[in-house]
Design a protein around this motif. Structure first.
Motif, PDB file in Angstrom:
ATOM      1  N   LEU A 297      60.184  39.577  11.167  1.00 56.02           N
ATOM      2  CA  LEU A 297      61.696  39.767  10.122  1.00 56.02           C
ATOM      3  C   LEU A 297      62.348  39.029   9.437  1.00 56.02           C
ATOM      4  N   LEU A 298      62.397  38.032   9.833  1.00 50.55           N
ATOM      5  CA  LEU A 298      62.929  36.570   9.075  1.00 50.55           C
ATOM      6  C   LEU A 298      61.778  36.404   7.085  1.00 50.55           C
TER       7      LEU A 298
ATOM      8  N   LYS B  68      59.683  37.647  15.312  1.00 50.43           N
ATOM      9  CA  LYS B  68      60.823  37.135  14.687  1.00 50.43           C
ATOM     10  C   LYS B  68      60.330  36.568  12.958  1.00 50.43           C
TER      11      LYS B  68
ATOM     12  N   MET C  86      63.897  39.559   5.985  1.00 50.28           N
ATOM     13  CA  MET C  86      65.119  39.831   5.725  1.00 50.28           C
ATOM     14  C   MET C  86      65.795  38.509   4.322  1.00 50.28           C
TER      15      MET C  86
ATOM     16  N   TRP D 225      69.248  44.979  11.160  1.00 49.86           N
ATOM     17  CA  TRP D 225      68.739  45.305   9.808  1.00 49.86           C
ATOM     18  C   TRP D 225      67.026  45.790  10.559  1.00 49.86           C
TER      19      TRP D 225
ATOM     20  N   THR E  49      70.121  39.785  11.277  1.00 51.16           N
ATOM     21  CA  THR E  49      68.377  40.619  11.845  1.00 51.16           C
ATOM     22  C   THR E  49      68.700  41.883  12.918  1.00 51.16           C
TER      23      THR E  49
ATOM     24  N   HIS F  87      61.229  30.336  11.512  1.00 50.00           N
ATOM     25  CA  HIS F  87      62.898  31.387  12.165  1.00 50.00           C
ATOM     26  C   HIS F  87      64.025  30.559  11.137  1.00 50.00           C
TER      27      HIS F  87
ATOM     28  N   LEU G 191      72.222  34.653  10.974  1.00 54.14           N
ATOM     29  CA  LEU G 191      71.478  35.725  11.401  1.00 54.14           C
ATOM     30  C   LEU G 191      71.679  36.479  12.692  1.00 54.14           C
TER      31      LEU G 191
END
Length: 319
Positions: A265-266, A262, A269, A123, A120, A99, A116
């Protein structure tokens, strides 16, 4: 270590136990932390952290890694920012190593501290859950907020014309400077949004107050993504519009998502958005920075609903 906790409607910067750094985690000496509306709600006792998460406030921070638990890509001394379920407004934080992202090229630790949570959120809800495709039209309520500022920039970068609702002419001009096509002032009513409709996706942190109009403003197969309840939790809706237009009504929160979600997702990103920070197409939109000793002033500023962009708390500016 010292950390910030919300107690009976006030905040207290006080001593807390230092968390242990386990396998797959990293410890960060925090330079700065982002302040978010969730922190206001938690301070007021309206948004408790998920089960097992610290009561310390703070959903995002940036700093320098001081300890690494086990193998992995991170090293002591790396400058990073982190997405958290809580605990970021503290001298130290321990977080899942997945994370954490490197500070984007050209940004300071203070700027990275406010990236973030909003990016996040924008997005995830526009491009993953909302399924935005190039040239589809977007309506962003509270367009000058931290999430709104991030969302406008994403829409510009990925070829999605967007419009906003905001609280003042100055905030509308701010949104247009980021790339919004236009918008309306909520004090003058939202009916003028019909001039820009129909929209493919609406991102709404307001909730009940705007729900009925949102359905009218969406086109066939539109998506309404609700991410907040600032305007109430109960609304009367014409479900014939929902059925007739095949509208998808999506409720979304990020804080309670599991660690694997998460992490994925990161990772996305870092691949898709981090290069856009390096070349200047995306920016943190940091408006105010307060020393941790002025934390009450920081909360009051965010609570005033006049901030365009983000607020940061400076915890160790010397890092």
């Amino acid at each position: 270590m010292k950390a910030l906790q919300g107690i009976e409607g006030r905040v207290e910067w006080s001593e807390h136990p230092t968390p242990a750094c386990g396998q797959g985690q990293v410890r960060i000496r925090v330079a700065a932390a982002g302040l978010n509306r969730a922190d206001l709600l938690q301070r007021a006792g309206l948004y408790p952290p998920p089960a097992g998460v610290t009561q310390v406030l703070g959903l995002e921070c940036a700093g320098v890694i001081s300890e690494v638990g086990g193998d992995g890509p991170w090293r002591v001394g790396d400058r990073v920012c982190a997405l958290l379920a809580g605990g970021g407004i503290a001298e130290e934080v321990v977080v899942d190593a997945r994370h954490v992202l490197p500070v984007p090229q050209g940004l300071s630790l203070v700027e990275a501290a406010v990236l973030l949570e909003v990016y996040t959120t924008a997005w995830l809800n526009l491009y993953q859950l909302g399924g935005l495709k190039p040239r589809e039209k977007v309506l962003l309520h509270a367009g000058a907020s931290g999430v709104g500022s991030a969302a406008i920039q994403l829409c510009r970068a990925f070829d999605n014309p967007c419009w906003v609702s905001v609280g003042s002419a100055q905030r509308l001009a701010y949104c247009e400077s980021l790339g919004a096509q236009g918008g309306v002032l909520r004090g003058e009513g939202l009916e003028a949004l019909r001039d820009f409709a129909p929209f493919d996706v609406i991102l709404d942190p307001v909730g009940a107050k705007y729900a009925a109009l949102n359905l009218q403003l969406l086109r066939q197969d539109g998506r309404l993504v609700v991410i907040g309840l600032m305007g109430g939790r109960k609304a009367e809706l014409d479900l014939a519009l929902l059925l007739g237009k095949r509208i998808q009504l999506i409720g979304s929160t990020l804080r309670t998502r599991d660690d694997d979600f998460k992490a994925q997702l990161l990772a996305q990103m870092r691949e898709k958005l981090w290069p856009l920070f390096a070349d200047g197409r995306l920016s943190p939109r940091l408006e105010f920075s307060f020393p941790i000793g002025d934390v009450e002033a920081a909360f009051a500023t965010l609570e005033s609903n006049t901030v365009a962009g983000k607020v940061a708390l400076l915890i160790d500016p010397g890092l």
